[in-house]
Design an enzyme around this catalytic site. Sequence first.
Site, PDB file in Angstrom:
ATOM      1  N   GLY A  67       0.921  -1.255   0.051  1.00  0.00           N
ATOM      2  CA  GLY A  67      -0.080   0.110   0.098  1.00  0.00           C
ATOM      3  C   GLY A  67       1.043   1.120   0.066  1.00  0.00           C
ATOM      4  O   GLY A  67       1.996   1.360  -0.651  1.00  0.00           O
ATOM      5  N   GLU A  68       0.446   2.121   0.698  1.00  0.00           N
ATOM      6  CA  GLU A  68       1.452   3.362   0.952  1.00  0.00           C
ATOM      7  C   GLU A  68       1.897   3.399   2.510  1.00  0.00           C
ATOM      8  O   GLU A  68       1.159   3.626   3.339  1.00  0.00           O
ATOM      9  CB  GLU A  68       0.500   4.622   0.342  1.00  0.00           C
ATOM     10  CG  GLU A  68       1.389   5.666  -0.123  1.00  0.00           C
ATOM     11  CD  GLU A  68       2.259   6.318   1.191  1.00  0.00           C
ATOM     12  OE1 GLU A  68       3.741   6.450   0.922  1.00  0.00           O
ATOM     13  OE2 GLU A  68       1.806   6.671   2.117  1.00  0.00           O
ATOM     14  N   SER A  69       3.238   3.370   2.522  1.00  0.00           N
ATOM     15  CA  SER A  69       3.733   3.267   3.862  1.00  0.00           C
ATOM     16  C   SER A  69       3.381   4.266   4.862  1.00  0.00           C
ATOM     17  O   SER A  69       2.940   4.128   6.071  1.00  0.00           O
ATOM     18  CB  SER A  69       5.156   2.882   3.766  1.00  0.00           C
ATOM     19  OG  SER A  69       5.798   3.936   3.202  1.00  0.00           O
TER      20      SER A  69
ATOM     21  N   CYS B   3       6.189  -5.200   0.267  1.00  0.00           N
ATOM     22  CA  CYS B   3       6.383  -3.926  -0.154  1.00  0.00           C
ATOM     23  C   CYS B   3       6.090  -3.106   0.903  1.00  0.00           C
ATOM     24  O   CYS B   3       6.937  -2.777   1.816  1.00  0.00           O
ATOM     25  CB  CYS B   3       5.365  -3.703  -1.394  1.00  0.00           C
ATOM     26  SG  CYS B   3       5.713  -2.207  -2.293  1.00  0.00           S
TER      27      CYS B   3
ATOM     28  N   ARG C  94      12.626   3.536  -0.021  1.00  0.00           N
ATOM     29  CA  ARG C  94      11.396   3.607  -0.612  1.00  0.00           C
ATOM     30  C   ARG C  94      11.385   3.870  -2.054  1.00  0.00           C
ATOM     31  O   ARG C  94      11.929   4.649  -2.610  1.00  0.00           O
ATOM     32  CB  ARG C  94      10.312   4.633   0.128  1.00  0.00           C
ATOM     33  CG  ARG C  94      10.174   4.356   1.513  1.00  0.00           C
ATOM     34  CD  ARG C  94       9.506   5.493   2.383  1.00  0.00           C
ATOM     35  NE  ARG C  94       8.192   5.634   1.823  1.00  0.00           N
ATOM     36  CZ  ARG C  94       7.431   6.699   1.932  1.00  0.00           C
ATOM     37  NH1 ARG C  94       7.899   7.664   2.537  1.00  0.00           N
ATOM     38  NH2 ARG C  94       6.182   6.529   1.213  1.00  0.00           N
TER      39      ARG C  94
ATOM     40  N   ILE D 239       5.763  -3.030  -7.726  1.00  0.00           N
ATOM     41  CA  ILE D 239       4.861  -1.635  -7.816  1.00  0.00           C
ATOM     42  C   ILE D 239       5.371  -0.805  -6.828  1.00  0.00           C
ATOM     43  O   ILE D 239       5.320  -0.793  -5.567  1.00  0.00           O
ATOM     44  CB  ILE D 239       3.453  -1.970  -7.680  1.00  0.00           C
ATOM     45  CG1 ILE D 239       2.975  -3.064  -8.736  1.00  0.00           C
ATOM     46  CG2 ILE D 239       2.733  -0.779  -7.850  1.00  0.00           C
ATOM     47  CD1 ILE D 239       1.655  -3.581  -8.289  1.00  0.00           C
ATOM     48  N   ARG D 240       6.243   0.547  -7.539  1.00  0.00           N
ATOM     49  CA  ARG D 240       6.839   1.477  -6.397  1.00  0.00           C
ATOM     50  C   ARG D 240       7.452   0.822  -5.476  1.00  0.00           C
ATOM     51  O   ARG D 240       7.391   0.907  -3.955  1.00  0.00           O
ATOM     52  CB  ARG D 240       5.947   2.559  -5.895  1.00  0.00           C
ATOM     53  CG  ARG D 240       5.203   3.358  -7.072  1.00  0.00           C
ATOM     54  CD  ARG D 240       4.015   4.263  -6.495  1.00  0.00           C
ATOM     55  NE  ARG D 240       4.391   4.895  -5.371  1.00  0.00           N
ATOM     56  CZ  ARG D 240       3.767   5.310  -4.219  1.00  0.00           C
ATOM     57  NH1 ARG D 240       2.563   4.669  -4.127  1.00  0.00           N
ATOM     58  NH2 ARG D 240       4.310   6.252  -3.142  1.00  0.00           N
TER      59      ARG D 240
ATOM     60  N   HIS E 243       5.467  -8.132  -4.895  1.00  0.00           N
ATOM     61  CA  HIS E 243       3.664  -8.649  -4.466  1.00  0.00           C
ATOM     62  C   HIS E 243       3.383  -9.985  -5.012  1.00  0.00           C
ATOM     63  O   HIS E 243       2.917 -10.180  -6.115  1.00  0.00           O
ATOM     64  CB  HIS E 243       2.779  -7.465  -5.038  1.00  0.00           C
ATOM     65  CG  HIS E 243       2.647  -6.056  -4.651  1.00  0.00           C
ATOM     66  ND1 HIS E 243       2.075  -5.771  -3.581  1.00  0.00           N
ATOM     67  CD2 HIS E 243       3.497  -5.211  -4.806  1.00  0.00           C
ATOM     68  CE1 HIS E 243       2.389  -4.545  -3.126  1.00  0.00           C
ATOM     69  NE2 HIS E 243       3.344  -4.125  -4.043  1.00  0.00           N
TER      70      HIS E 243
ATOM     71  N   GLU F 264       1.138 -11.730  -3.947  1.00  0.00           N
ATOM     72  CA  GLU F 264      -0.233 -12.032  -3.780  1.00  0.00           C
ATOM     73  C   GLU F 264      -0.848 -11.517  -5.268  1.00  0.00           C
ATOM     74  O   GLU F 264      -2.219 -11.892  -5.392  1.00  0.00           O
ATOM     75  CB  GLU F 264      -0.863 -11.077  -3.023  1.00  0.00           C
ATOM     76  CG  GLU F 264      -0.910  -9.762  -2.882  1.00  0.00           C
ATOM     77  CD  GLU F 264       0.411  -9.114  -2.857  1.00  0.00           C
ATOM     78  OE1 GLU F 264       0.018  -7.550  -2.495  1.00  0.00           O
ATOM     79  OE2 GLU F 264       1.303  -9.526  -2.570  1.00  0.00           O
TER      80      GLU F 264
END
Length: 179
Positions: free
Chosen positions: A48-50, A79, A101, A127-128, A163, A165
């Site tokens: 997600g976004e940390s 991630c 990051r 992804i990022r 990821h 998943e």
Amino acid sequence: MTQKVGVLAIQGGYQKHADMFKSLGVEVKLVKFNNDFDSIDRLVIPGGESTTLLNLLNKHQIFDKLYNFCSSKPVFGTCAGSIILSKGEGYLNLLDLEVQRNAYGRQVDSFVADISFNDKNITGVFIRAPKFIVVGNQVDILSKYQNSPVLLRQANILVSSFHPELTQDPTIHEYFLAM
């Protein structure tokens, strides 16, 4: 003994992890509150976004409960989840690991790559993604991409910069269940 896997479900890609474990016949609990930790045996902290994830952990007052759980039970961070578990101001600081990051680029730079794990080729979806830049002696490197570690384990904690998943391959999730 039947195990129940908790998936932290306050932000990020938690549903895909839950679906992967369900496809393996594992009971899943979406973790949103402090008391949810009491009924699980292991935990996934999804991507997600940390920064947002950290803010929500503090807002919902579950940071301390998460820290205590992750200190002793099996945990898998993907991630952003790996960032939260690593060294850094405001992080859980449970891994002898420093991360950079978004090291593999912005959202538009996302990519899929084959990586090797336990003598098997698996797909890594980046992804990022963070890069694991300082890996301590207590950390085992399980997989690399272009000579950079992307899957690590330290005692009860497994982290990936990619990821798993988002693929149909349960290899990494099965490994986590066996920890």
